[in-house]
Design a protein around this motif. Structure first.
Motif, PDB file in Angstrom:
ATOM      1  N   GLY A   1      11.400  52.904   3.445  1.00 58.50           N
ATOM      2  CA  GLY A   1      10.496  52.242   2.527  1.00 58.50           C
ATOM      3  C   GLY A   1       9.489  51.379   3.260  1.00 58.50           C
ATOM      4  N   THR A   2       8.353  51.148   2.624  1.00 56.55           N
ATOM      5  CA  THR A   2       7.325  50.288   3.191  1.00 56.55           C
ATOM      6  C   THR A   2       6.605  49.565   2.063  1.00 56.55           C
ATOM      7  N   SER A   3       6.100  48.393   2.368  1.00 53.80           N
ATOM      8  CA  SER A   3       5.342  47.646   1.362  1.00 53.80           C
ATOM      9  C   SER A   3       3.858  47.962   1.449  1.00 53.80           C
ATOM     10  N   GLY A   4       3.493  48.803   2.424  1.00 54.54           N
ATOM     11  CA  GLY A   4       2.083  49.112   2.624  1.00 54.54           C
ATOM     12  C   GLY A   4       1.774  50.580   2.437  1.00 54.54           C
ATOM     13  N   LEU A   5       0.871  51.070   3.282  1.00 47.35           N
ATOM     14  CA  LEU A   5       0.410  52.451   3.223  1.00 47.35           C
ATOM     15  C   LEU A   5       1.541  53.424   3.527  1.00 47.35           C
ATOM     16  N   SER A   6       1.615  54.519   2.782  1.00 45.57           N
ATOM     17  CA  SER A   6       2.639  55.523   3.076  1.00 45.57           C
ATOM     18  C   SER A   6       2.161  56.464   4.178  1.00 45.57           C
ATOM     19  N   LEU A   7       3.113  56.955   4.970  1.00 44.02           N
ATOM     20  CA  LEU A   7       2.831  57.829   6.101  1.00 44.02           C
ATOM     21  C   LEU A   7       3.704  59.065   6.003  1.00 44.02           C
ATOM     22  N   ILE A   8       3.129  60.242   6.275  1.00 43.67           N
ATOM     23  CA  ILE A   8       3.906  61.480   6.335  1.00 43.67           C
ATOM     24  C   ILE A   8       4.168  61.776   7.801  1.00 43.67           C
ATOM     25  N   GLY A   9       5.421  61.618   8.232  1.00 45.09           N
ATOM     26  CA  GLY A   9       5.764  61.733   9.646  1.00 45.09           C
ATOM     27  C   GLY A   9       6.006  63.164  10.098  1.00 45.09           C
ATOM     28  N   ASN A  10       6.201  63.319  11.412  1.00 45.57           N
ATOM     29  CA  ASN A  10       6.330  64.673  11.952  1.00 45.57           C
ATOM     30  C   ASN A  10       7.664  65.333  11.620  1.00 45.57           C
ATOM     31  N   VAL A  11       8.697  64.553  11.330  1.00 43.81           N
ATOM     32  CA  VAL A  11       9.970  65.160  10.928  1.00 43.81           C
ATOM     33  C   VAL A  11       9.784  65.958   9.646  1.00 43.81           C
ATOM     34  N   GLN A  12       9.069  65.387   8.686  1.00 45.75           N
ATOM     35  CA  GLN A  12       8.854  66.068   7.409  1.00 45.75           C
ATOM     36  C   GLN A  12       7.883  67.247   7.530  1.00 45.75           C
ATOM     37  N   GLN A  13       7.154  67.347   8.630  1.00 45.20           N
ATOM     38  CA  GLN A  13       6.210  68.442   8.816  1.00 45.20           C
ATOM     39  C   GLN A  13       6.831  69.657   9.512  1.00 45.20           C
ATOM     40  N   ARG A  14       8.067  69.563   9.917  1.00 46.01           N
ATOM     41  CA  ARG A  14       8.701  70.623  10.689  1.00 46.01           C
ATOM     42  C   ARG A  14       8.692  71.966   9.959  1.00 46.01           C
ATOM     43  N   THR A  15       8.393  73.001  10.703  1.00 49.95           N
ATOM     44  CA  THR A  15       8.332  74.419  10.302  1.00 49.95           C
ATOM     45  C   THR A  15       7.144  74.747   9.403  1.00 49.95           C
ATOM     46  N   LEU A  16       6.376  73.753   8.971  1.00 52.92           N
ATOM     47  CA  LEU A  16       5.192  74.006   8.157  1.00 52.92           C
ATOM     48  C   LEU A  16       3.983  74.228   9.053  1.00 52.92           C
ATOM     49  N   GLU A  17       3.112  75.156   8.699  1.00 54.77           N
ATOM     50  CA  GLU A  17       1.796  75.175   9.325  1.00 54.77           C
ATOM     51  C   GLU A  17       0.953  74.173   8.545  1.00 54.77           C
ATOM     52  N   VAL A  18       0.555  73.106   9.214  1.00 55.76           N
ATOM     53  CA  VAL A  18      -0.213  72.043   8.566  1.00 55.76           C
ATOM     54  C   VAL A  18      -1.676  72.214   8.958  1.00 55.76           C
ATOM     55  N   LEU A  19      -2.469  72.646   8.017  1.00 58.29           N
ATOM     56  CA  LEU A  19      -3.889  72.901   8.249  1.00 58.29           C
ATOM     57  C   LEU A  19      -4.703  71.658   7.945  1.00 58.29           C
TER      58      LEU A  19
ATOM     59  N   VAL B   1       2.730  71.666  -4.062  1.00 57.05           N
ATOM     60  CA  VAL B   1       4.138  71.325  -3.865  1.00 57.05           C
ATOM     61  C   VAL B   1       4.577  71.839  -2.495  1.00 57.05           C
ATOM     62  N   VAL B   2       5.025  70.936  -1.645  1.00 52.24           N
ATOM     63  CA  VAL B   2       5.432  71.280  -0.282  1.00 52.24           C
ATOM     64  C   VAL B   2       6.932  71.072  -0.146  1.00 52.24           C
ATOM     65  N   ASP B   3       7.658  72.173  -0.047  1.00 53.91           N
ATOM     66  CA  ASP B   3       9.111  72.146   0.075  1.00 53.91           C
ATOM     67  C   ASP B   3       9.480  71.892   1.525  1.00 53.91           C
ATOM     68  N   LEU B   4      10.244  70.844   1.786  1.00 54.12           N
ATOM     69  CA  LEU B   4      10.582  70.468   3.155  1.00 54.12           C
ATOM     70  C   LEU B   4      11.735  71.312   3.691  1.00 54.12           C
ATOM     71  N   ASP B   5      11.663  71.620   4.978  1.00 48.00           N
ATOM     72  CA  ASP B   5      12.763  72.278   5.670  1.00 48.00           C
ATOM     73  C   ASP B   5      13.958  71.326   5.704  1.00 48.00           C
ATOM     74  N   ALA B   6      15.164  71.882   5.806  1.00 52.44           N
ATOM     75  CA  ALA B   6      16.361  71.037   5.868  1.00 52.44           C
ATOM     76  C   ALA B   6      16.284  70.052   7.023  1.00 52.44           C
ATOM     77  N   ASN B   7      15.697  70.484   8.149  1.00 51.52           N
ATOM     78  CA  ASN B   7      15.537  69.594   9.304  1.00 51.52           C
ATOM     79  C   ASN B   7      14.440  68.561   9.095  1.00 51.52           C
ATOM     80  N   GLY B   8      13.722  68.671   7.989  1.00 56.69           N
ATOM     81  CA  GLY B   8      12.733  67.667   7.625  1.00 56.69           C
ATOM     82  C   GLY B   8      13.243  66.676   6.612  1.00 56.69           C
ATOM     83  N   ILE B   9      14.516  66.804   6.250  1.00 52.97           N
ATOM     84  CA  ILE B   9      15.120  65.904   5.267  1.00 52.97           C
ATOM     85  C   ILE B   9      16.141  64.983   5.917  1.00 52.97           C
TER      86      ILE B   9
END
Length: 450
Positions: A417-435, A399-407
């Motif tokens: 929304g998209t009809s195809g592949l989902s993408l996790i963008g850089n806004v939602q990655q803010r303040t997280l260390e993404v390994l 479970v990855v809780d998003l920063d307020a600036n990622g919401i």
């Protein structure tokens, strides 16, 4: 004796007066509370003490080492972002001839001006003696390149007067046309000139960069160097006016920095993208000393699109409550991409997220939509607003809780929304260390890392 009706009324009053649980809502500072730049302060806390760490900054913010520019408007940025999202989706589309093309020579073929959605830069040294180069990072690209002499100005732009001159480096070596490094570029984008390997990166809008493919010493930090780093030395450009010196490819294919340094750093890297443009983040090559503090989920890879890193999104929580999205909605997986700005979800998942979010935001007046955003609010006159928390639930229960600036972005719910592949963008990655532990096929997420 208290009547049942009065008792019920009393219970309801007490219930509605109770404060919401702390994890259900977040406080977001609005535009009227702009953060003061703290670029010089050591706010970053990478988890690895044995890897190589460099500071990472937003390319258009006050912490950027390149010349300050306003950057594209939010509307233009989102338009370009959509082009990038469509390109990545095509890479995973079955029956598409693009899947057989080498990612090295199509970085990315149909992306066009969407290259400018890439928002984060690092400063490294290339050559002996080292020349500082400010490079965009991109997990959706493999081949790295910088502008090199000779290159006329224009088309090369020499943002800091620091065009790399391979003739002045004692460790620079151009690859021969028959070398393994040249051969691995594949496709029809590499060539030969005066017995030296030539690369070309083409973009859909007609812009391109071409030059010699070679190697030199890369200095990530004072004590961290990479010998024989393979990169493109651009001698001719068309269609670029950016203030950066080049691009650092962090993708999963053989040409990327991650693959080239696998023997030293174990084919692992992490980054933390700052909450705002006014603070720094970091990029680290190497796995953390311990995964304590991280939540982890399996990394998925594709033979047809080896550049990209995928994972399985299973559900979303809004205000602490799971949406209960059917697992079939996410069967295609999701791409974690540093160059995509906003997260795109399958239509059914996005509709559920939007409905749950709107239901918890009724106290704020709505604002006109900002394409592709359809859930926007008028926060005029407010220094802070309270928004429901949003958490992404990945495979294995991470479970990855998003920063307020990622919401919220530009006062809008920062998802589409998209009809195809989902993408996790850089806004939602803010303040997280993404390994990205590519060697172990694991993603990790650590909260409040920068």
């Amino acid at each position: 004796m208290v009547s049942v009706k009065k008792l019920l009324l009393l219970v309801l009053c007490i219930y509605h007066s109770l404060p919401a649980r702390a994890g259900d809502y977040k406080v977001l500072a609005t535009g009227s509370q702009k953060a003061e730049a703290v670029c010089g302060e050591a706010l970053v806390t990478p988890s690895s003490s044995s890897g190589a760490t460099v500071q990472l900054s937003h390319r258009y913010g006050p912490c950027s080492p390149v010349a300050s520019t306003d950057g594209p408007s939010i509307g233009e940025l989102l338009r370009r972002d959509q082009l990038r999202a469509e390109y990545i989706e095509r890479k995973f589309s079955s029956g598409n001839d693009e899947l057989e093309q080498s990612a090295a020579v199509t970085v990315p073929t149909n992306l066009g001006e969407a290259l400018d959605t890439l928002e984060y830069v690092i400063t490294v040294g290339i050559g002996s003696p080292a020349v500082k180069q400010t490079m965009i990072i991109d997990t959706g690209s493999d081949v790295s390149w910088v502008q090199c002499k000779p290159c006329p100005v224009p088309p090369c732009h020499a943002p800091n007067g620091s065009l790399f001159d391979p003739a002045k480096s004692t460790t620079y070596v151009p690859f021969s046309c028959s070398s393994a490094a040249c051969t691995q570029l594949g496709g029809d984008g590499n060539g030969c000139s005066r017995s030296q390997c030539q690369y070309i990166v083409r973009y859909g809008d007609g812009s391109n960069t071409t030059g010699t493919y070679g190697s030199d010493t890369l200095a990530l930090a004072v004590t961290s160097t990479v010998s024989k780093f393979q990169f493109g030395c651009s001698h001719n450009e068309d269609g670029f006016d950016d203030q950066t010196d080049g691009l650092m490819g962090l993708g999963g294919d053989v040409e990327s920095l991650v693959s080239q340094t696998a023997a030293t750093y174990g084919k692992a890297f992490s980054y933390c993208l700052p909450a705002t443009t006014s603070t720094p983040g970091f990029l680290t090559l190497g796995a953390p000393n311990s995964t304590s503090g991280f939540v982890t989920t399996p990394m998925l890879r594709s033979k047809t699109a080896p550049t990209f890193y995928r994972l399985l999104l299973e559900d979303i929580r809004v205000g602490g409550s799971p949406l209960g999205i059917s697992p079939t909605v996410f069967t295609a997986g999701s791409v974690m991409d540093s160059g995509t700005v906003i997260t795109r979800l399958p239509t059914r998942a996005y509709s559920a997220l939007r409905s749950a979010f709107r239901a918890r935001m009724t106290k704020y007046p709505k604002a006109p939509p900002l394409s592709p955003f359809d859930t926007c609010y008028d926060f005029t006159g407010l220094d802070n607003v309270t928004i429901p928390s949003v958490a992404l639930v990945f495979g294995g229960g991470a479970v990855v809780d998003l920063d307020a600036n990622g919401i919220i972005l530009e006062d809008c719910l920062a998802f589409a929304g998209t009809s195809g592949l989902s993408l996790i963008g850089n806004v939602q990655q803010r303040t997280l260390e993404v390994l990205h532990n590519v060697g172990q096929s694991v993603f990790g997420f650590r909260s409040a890392a920068c």
